[in-house]
Design an enzyme around this catalytic site. Sequence first.
Site, mmCIF file in Angstrom:
data_model
loop_
_atom_site.group_PDB
_atom_site.id
_atom_site.type_symbol
_atom_site.label_atom_id
_atom_site.label_comp_id
_atom_site.label_asym_id
_atom_site.label_seq_id
_atom_site.Cartn_x
_atom_site.Cartn_y
_atom_site.Cartn_z
ATOM 1 C CG ASP A 1 7.340 13.561 15.680
ATOM 2 O OD1 ASP A 1 6.526 14.038 16.466
ATOM 3 O OD2 ASP A 1 8.572 13.603 15.831
HETATM 4 C C1 GLC Z 1 11.647 10.381 15.565
HETATM 5 C C2 GLC Z 1 11.376 11.358 16.672
HETATM 6 C C3 GLC Z 1 10.494 10.779 17.738
HETATM 7 C C4 GLC Z 1 9.276 10.154 17.121
HETATM 8 C C5 GLC Z 1 9.646 9.168 16.029
HETATM 9 C C6 GLC Z 1 8.444 8.611 15.308
HETATM 10 O O1 GLC Z 1 12.478 9.368 16.036
HETATM 11 O O2 GLC Z 1 12.576 11.800 17.275
HETATM 12 O O3 GLC Z 1 10.099 11.767 18.658
HETATM 13 O O4 GLC Z 1 8.562 9.529 18.133
HETATM 14 O O5 GLC Z 1 10.461 9.799 15.084
HETATM 15 O O6 GLC Z 1 7.837 9.543 14.485
HETATM 16 C C1 GLC Z 2 10.096 13.770 10.457
HETATM 17 C C2 GLC Z 2 10.511 12.337 10.626
HETATM 18 C C3 GLC Z 2 10.245 11.854 12.020
HETATM 19 C C4 GLC Z 2 10.799 12.828 13.015
HETATM 20 C C5 GLC Z 2 10.370 14.256 12.729
HETATM 21 C C6 GLC Z 2 11.088 15.187 13.668
HETATM 22 O O1 GLC Z 2 8.748 13.890 10.602
HETATM 23 O O2 GLC Z 2 9.863 11.476 9.738
HETATM 24 O O3 GLC Z 2 10.803 10.586 12.178
HETATM 25 O O4 GLC Z 2 10.354 12.471 14.282
HETATM 26 O O5 GLC Z 2 10.671 14.602 11.421
HETATM 27 O O6 GLC Z 2 10.638 16.487 13.571
#
Ligand code: GLC
Ligand code: GLC
Length: 813
Positions: free
Chosen positions: A485
């Site tokens: 993300d």
């Molecule tokens: C969080 C989010 C997931 C994403 C991950 C890596 O766990 O829920 O959707 O893939 O972060 O950024």
């Molecule tokens: C932030 C976190 C990520 C998560 C995201 C959800 O970017 O670092 O892990 O997936 O929020 O919106």
Amino acid sequence: MQYGYFDDNAREYVITRPDTPYPWINYLGSEDFYGLFSNTSGGYCFYRDARLLRLTRYRYNNVPTDAGGRYFYIRDGGDVWTPSWMPMKSTLDRYECRHGMGYSRISSARKGLAFSQTSFVPLKDNCEIHKIVLTNESKTDKDVELFSFIEFCLWNANDDMTNFQRNFSIGEVEVEANGARIYHKTEYRERRNHYALWAVNVPVAGFDTDRQTFLGLYNGFDHPDTVFAGKANNSVASGWAPIGSHHIKARLKPGESKALVFVLGYCENPDDKKWEKPGVINKAPANALLDKYGSPEAADKALAALKDYWDALLGRFSVDAEDKRMARMAGVWNQYQCMVTFNMSRSASYFESGIGRGMGFRDSNQDLLGFVHLVPERARARILDIAATQFPDGSAYHQYQPLTKRGNNEVGSGFNDDPLWLICGVAAYIKETGDFGILDEKVPFDNKEELAESLFVHLKRSFDYTVKHTGPHGLPLIGRADWNDCLNLNCFSKTPGESFQTTANFESGVAESVLIAAIFVFTGPDYVEICRRTKREEEAAYAAKAIAAMTETIKQHGWDGNWFLRAYDAYGHKIGSHECEDGQIFIESNGFAVMAEIGLDDGRAKKALDSVKDKLDTKYGIVLQQPAYKEYHLELGEVSSYPPGYKENGGIFCHNNPWVTIAETKLGRGTRAFETYTKICPAYREDDSDLRRLEPYVYAQMVAGKDAPRFGEAKNSWLTGTAAWTFVSISQYILGVRPVFDGLLIDPCIPSSMKSFSVIRHFQNAVYRITVDNSAGVEKGVKSLTLDGKPLNGAVLLALGDGKTHEVKVVMG
Ligand code: GLC
Ligand code: GLC
């Protein structure tokens, strides 16, 4: 240091001192009503939606940590104490908290008075039960007083902690049975048709429902004046902060016990039956609950039923092995956590406030991999809900709201990995159940019935979306982000507080993701197989061709010489290359590409995993990338916003470690696969709890990486895709009991030192008792396999579906 131990026979984690390095929690509830419950009785409960229908108040990020819960105060003579340790931090002669499957029990004692609290949500009913037992262990009579305490939340948890100009004037309660039954009815007079109930099954000496009256001005939960005074005030809340407190007196002879049952419930009335008489709420649903749980025996019976439910569920996959840590995690706790992710998605934990995220498209599809064997029918329904939030072009709302099942506009779409996870989830479901019929279900696009098509069409749109959205190198465009993300390559955010994920102010049409390409090659073959088995030969041929082409593209443009690249940014620059200053190598694309078997034929797979081991491995797991970004990069987004070593910037982001585990099994390296499995597995760090801090029985999303000052410290336990993927890695790839379209494939890849293990697996209405003999000490390879004593050709157990138990003997070599 350890703060407890596993009681494997009882399937409980036993916490032996209350001052754990962080609250160690459990989840109560299995369908609509849920409670979060810490080892000191902290936490809260809600009905279906942790934001909109929260029954009790909880203060996140408060001091002291974990303030608010279902508290019981004891007054034994003049001695006032809290048997769950918090909130008074009372000195206890004995303390133990057992977190079990859907229930918790706190037992403690002080000065000859023993206390036990068994807390759970019964199957099918919308309430928490707290069964309290007081026992006089002293040699003289005791006059004991018990004060209960909960604080009501004014339903909408977000509003509850922000909108005080309104909220301080709207709180309302009703009291019955001289105070034994307390009803919280804020907003019931207007648009709500529900109220909360806090009741006890015995007569009370008094009650309180106004917080300040109960605690006293300027007091905290650790010093309620009322308890010290030994007399309730019978206060009736009017605005401010409604609470529920009972005052109960008991005389106990030496050796005598007294059991009480408290019910904390949610009740709903039809609109035309809201009132008993003007201003008095209709208690019918509350009475029904209280009649049902009116005695300790009734509470015990409900707890027994809950235990049966979990026995049946976890009986579907269990493990026996010399390595007890692995056996209990794979057989019990990991699956338990998977069920919690099924129930909660990413909504409510001690790191997710319950007011934020809905159900993620990618998260929910991946979570499914961990519980589809436990609750296949519910997985089926979940798949149809998720698919209905897909857009006609194959892309998807990134999140949807569980109550409405509608896509969430605030987060929108454009995460280009999302579509592929639907194929992944559906394939897992069909392999588990053999239910190809799901493909014919008519499912809306964008939640619009008029756009409904078969689920198969949804899969095709998912597949085609990736094929059609490629960039200059022929790799998939990343959009807002892929699985990571925080890799926001079209975002370029300069404004503080702006969402990295939903801001797209530099739509390059250029930034590409090698990870999405690898996911495509990993999950694409399942799509091909689904097409073949449903006689869509032409589509199968088209898809197989697209996958072969993508594999070539990855080899050509996604390879850096010693590992797979991660992405190309909006300028077409490489990410995850030795040419970069920071972020030279990433875990995700390497794990996934090898999972997809790319480079198994030409040595790249081995090279990539060796590089991962060499550059990313640490004693606590594999970090996400190296070197961590030292400064913020506008063109990379959130990944570079975190201080080095945390979260996606070089943290051990546990979710992706099992991808490397699975990848290692593709190379047949069982010892290394198991090593990557154990490093992030909490049970192996039980005696290191001071550093790790979080529960030793569940996975955390992140463990701080080697660049962080707090290397080894975990954060964000419970609600993480780590649960599903570690379960897949241990059950399907290490122990090697893997559903495939034809049945159950037996293909272990274990450390040479693991000489045997056994698994009991329920699969499509038959039970397989599988014992694996590895006295040969190999890492992979099945020499012989017998089913009910008869040798089998190959290693796939066909789905027998005969309701019987079958003996499977496997010899490795
Ligand atoms: C969080 C989010 C997931 C994403 C991950 C890596 O766990 O829920 O959707 O893939 O972060 O950024
Ligand atoms: C932030 C976190 C990520 C998560 C995201 C959800 O970017 O670092 O892990 O997936 O929020 O919106």
